[in-house]
Design an enzyme around this catalytic site. Structure first.
Site, mmCIF file in Angstrom:
data_model
loop_
_atom_site.group_PDB
_atom_site.id
_atom_site.type_symbol
_atom_site.label_atom_id
_atom_site.label_comp_id
_atom_site.label_asym_id
_atom_site.label_seq_id
_atom_site.Cartn_x
_atom_site.Cartn_y
_atom_site.Cartn_z
ATOM 1 N N ASP A 115 -8.487 -7.072 -4.423
ATOM 2 C CA ASP A 115 -8.126 -5.713 -3.987
ATOM 3 C C ASP A 115 -8.666 -4.706 -5.000
ATOM 4 O OD1 ASP A 115 -6.891 -3.345 -3.256
ATOM 5 O OD2 ASP A 115 -4.871 -4.178 -3.155
ATOM 6 N N ARG B 83 -11.545 6.997 9.531
ATOM 7 C CA ARG B 83 -11.074 5.624 9.615
ATOM 8 C C ARG B 83 -12.129 4.626 9.130
ATOM 9 N NH1 ARG B 83 -6.973 2.073 9.347
ATOM 10 N NH2 ARG B 83 -7.231 0.318 10.770
ATOM 11 N N SER C 236 0.837 -1.194 0.000
ATOM 12 C CA SER C 236 0.000 0.000 0.000
ATOM 13 C C SER C 236 0.882 1.257 0.000
ATOM 14 C CB SER C 236 -0.905 -0.052 1.233
ATOM 15 O OG SER C 236 -2.005 0.780 1.090
ATOM 16 N N HIS D 23 -8.111 -5.308 -0.112
ATOM 17 C CA HIS D 23 -6.769 -4.734 -0.045
ATOM 18 C C HIS D 23 -5.973 -5.271 1.148
ATOM 19 C CE1 HIS D 23 -3.554 -1.870 -0.418
ATOM 20 N NE2 HIS D 23 -3.852 -1.269 0.710
ATOM 21 N N ASP D 24 -6.660 -5.493 2.260
ATOM 22 C CA ASP D 24 -5.994 -5.975 3.469
ATOM 23 C C ASP D 24 -5.370 -7.360 3.323
ATOM 24 O OD1 ASP D 24 -5.950 -3.929 5.228
ATOM 25 O OD2 ASP D 24 -7.675 -4.572 6.428
#
Lengths: 201, 377
Positions: B317, B221, B151, B350-351
């Site tokens: 992702d 967040r 990232s 994405h994680d």
């Protein structure tokens, strides 16, 4: 698979030392590894299956996960000294397009094919009336990845149509090999199981 | 929440030499808070820098003293793990502009003796990398075995390779991009607007005024967190399940588990992150555009570099999708650079790069092993 090794050794013999080589459909990197050791090439592989790309990376080779039918656009014109397509063209969706891509990307290309014109295959179809299943082509018609099988003659004709020059041909049958400058004699389409072509634009 | 410099249990490096920034200004005194794992060998050839992502920190593989949780990449880094600390000396530094000990908007400006706040200069990814260069110079490391990051960490990796090709043997950018897309910028703008709309943000002066924009930061967040996941992973994890109730409430409480989860993510984030720092770091990412910064095409940026690359992306992702990563692969291939690319099948969003993906571990292990054999570590 001793026969497979001969195939790889013959291809290796056609590759010049210390050149840049792209192996399309590089599998677990067996050929690239041999080229790196014996020919000191700078090798790069393209492979569809993630697991095999990992095997390549784990043995210290450079490989990219990608599809020969979609991703050859990755590579600019004449960016490799030699592009290799070993026993793969029959499994691609657009062999004609791929062939032109090979000689666009490489200054020369090496293509090896299983020969569907081999007499045992012809005989098997003639006698049994069923799609031949052999040691080399071990799939049933409905589950085979080999969707574009051809004979040596078919391949030569396609090269002619595309104005691609066949510089060298090596034919193989039951561990015997024969080398020709240019195209092989007319009997090879009947008597060889496999052929390796060195082509140029 | 802010953390005073030198109060967290980690290493610190401070230098009173001005750090020139991309925007033309400079920082007079630089502090870099970092952690290291493993031992630096005699000829200093086994060092790896891991660059952290937006909300990451230097606690890569050791207990995080703020959250009391395992390090953020504990599963990847450690003895016998893919980034093996028995073989490699692994450094992870809090980024410039961060809030976990390195110089950033919460630091004291030596000129005013007050926290910088919004008077902190707008920094970029290359400024972050320049701060890390100072650190490895200080540690006496000439050339790193590898620079690794996902990232925003991946952006730093790309910048490392583009600007300092002689300082690294290999680069592993993961789930990243060579420039922020409009969609990437859009999501960051949502987060920033949420922070700045919070009255407790006080135009960035909240430290001085003793307020804390917790609402704004936690909404930022929450928004960002959704972009790190995928529809498949949300459905698998939460579906439409209700939180501690059997029926919907016909109200605006957290009826659904996903709501409750996001609120929790938001609330816990404010305990470990600073709102201004969030503005600065997201801005640095938005400004990231390798071609523009270097004034040439991506291929030219890396042309003929000797650095070996392993690029990894994950199929699920959508924030930094495989196509963005493939664009880098394409440019490197065109430039004759030694590059490997793995596109890992995963529906975790994405994680995924932080989560259990065994195929990815195999590639990481093999690549690092090959590089270290090649340079004879």
């Amino acid at each position: 698979m001793s026969n497979k090794r001969i195939d790889l050794e013959l291809i290796t013999s056609l590759v010049d030392r210390e050149t840049r080589v792209l192996d399309i459909g590089c599998g677990n990197g067996e050929l690239l590894d041999s080229l790196k050791r014996k020919r000191k090439v700078i090798g790069q592989g393209l492979e569809l299956k993630q697991e095999r790309v990992n095997q390549c990376v784990a043995r210290g080779l450079s490989a990219i996960q990608g599809d020969a039918d979609k991703d050859l656009g990755l590579y600019p014109n004449q960016s490799f000294d030699c592009v290799i397509l070993s026993q793969t063209i029959q499994a691609t969706g657009q062999p004609k397009l791929i062939l032109t891509e090979l000689i666009r990307i490489g200054k020369k290309a090496i293509v090896s094919i299983p020969n569907f014109g081999y007499w045992k295959i012809r005989l098997s179809l003639a006698i049994n009336g069923k799609m031949p299943v052999t040691k080399k082509l071990a799939h049933n018609w409905h589950d085979t990845p080999n969707i574009h099988l051809c004979t040596i003659l078919d391949f030569i004709n396609l090269c002619k149509e595309l104005n691609i020059k066949i510089e060298k041909t090596i034919i193989l049958s039951s561990n015997k090999t024969k080398s020709y400058n240019g195209i092989p004699n007319k009997f090879s389409n009947l008597f060889s199981e496999e052929a390796i072509f060195l082509i140029k634009s | 929440m802010t953390f005073e410099q030198n109060t967290l249990p980690c290493s610190y490096f401070t230098e009173k030499k001005p750090l020139l920034l991309e925007n033309g200004t400079s920082i007079d005194e630089l502090t870099v808070a970092y952690e290291s794992y493993g031992k630096l060998n005699k000829n200093k050839s086994n060092a790896i820098i891991v660059c952290h992502a937006l909300s990451g920190d230097q606690f890569l593989a050791s207990k995080n003293p703020i959250t009391n949780k395992d390090g953020w990449w504990d599963r990847m880094v450690g003895p016998g793990k893919p980034i093996d600390t028995e073989r490699y000396f692994v450094i992870c530094a809090n980024v410039l502009g961060g809030c976990i000990g390195s110089t950033g908007p919460t630091s004291i400006d030596p000129k005013t003796n007050e926290a910088y706040g919004l008077s902190f200069p707008v920094i970029t990814i290359s400024d972050m990398v320049n701060a890390q260069i100072r650190l490895i110079n200080h540690l006496g490391i000439e050339k790193l075995l590898s620079v690794i990051g996902g990232s925003m960490g991946g952006m730093q990796v790309l910048e490392w390779a583009a600007s300092y090709p002689d300082r690294l043997h290999s680069a592993i950018p993961i789930a990243t991009s060579s420039r922020h897309t409009a969609q990437n910028i859009a999501f960051h703008e949502l987060g920033r607007q949420a922070i700045m709309a919070d009255p407790d943000w006080n135009n960035g002066n909240y430290i001085k005024l003793g307020t804390s924009p917790t609402k704004g930061l936690s909404i930022a967040r929450m928004t960002a967190h959704v972009t790190y996941l995928s529809e498949a992973s949300l459905t698998k994890k939460f579906g439409r399940r209700l939180q501690d109730k059997k029926e919907i409430s016909f109200g605006f409480d957290a009826d659904f588990q996903i709501e409750s989860y996001l609120r929790h993510q938001g609330l816990t984030f404010v305990d470990r992150f600073d709102a201004n720092s969030y503005l600065y770091i997201t801005r640095a990412m938005d400004y990231f555009d390798l071609e523009k910064t270097h004034g040439k095409s991506l291929t030219e940026v890396f042309e003929k570099t000797k650095t070996r690359f392993l690029i990894a992306s994950f199929t699920g992702d959508w924030l930094y999708p495989p196509s963005e990563n493939l664009m880098i692969v394409r440019a490197l291939s065109a430039g004759g650079v030694d590059v490997s690319f793995v596109n890992i099948e995963s529906d975790k969003g994405h994680d995924a790069f932080l989560l259990d993906e065994p195929e990815f571990d195999v590639a990481m292990t093999g690549f690092l092993d090959a590089v270290s054999k090649e340079i004879k570590v």
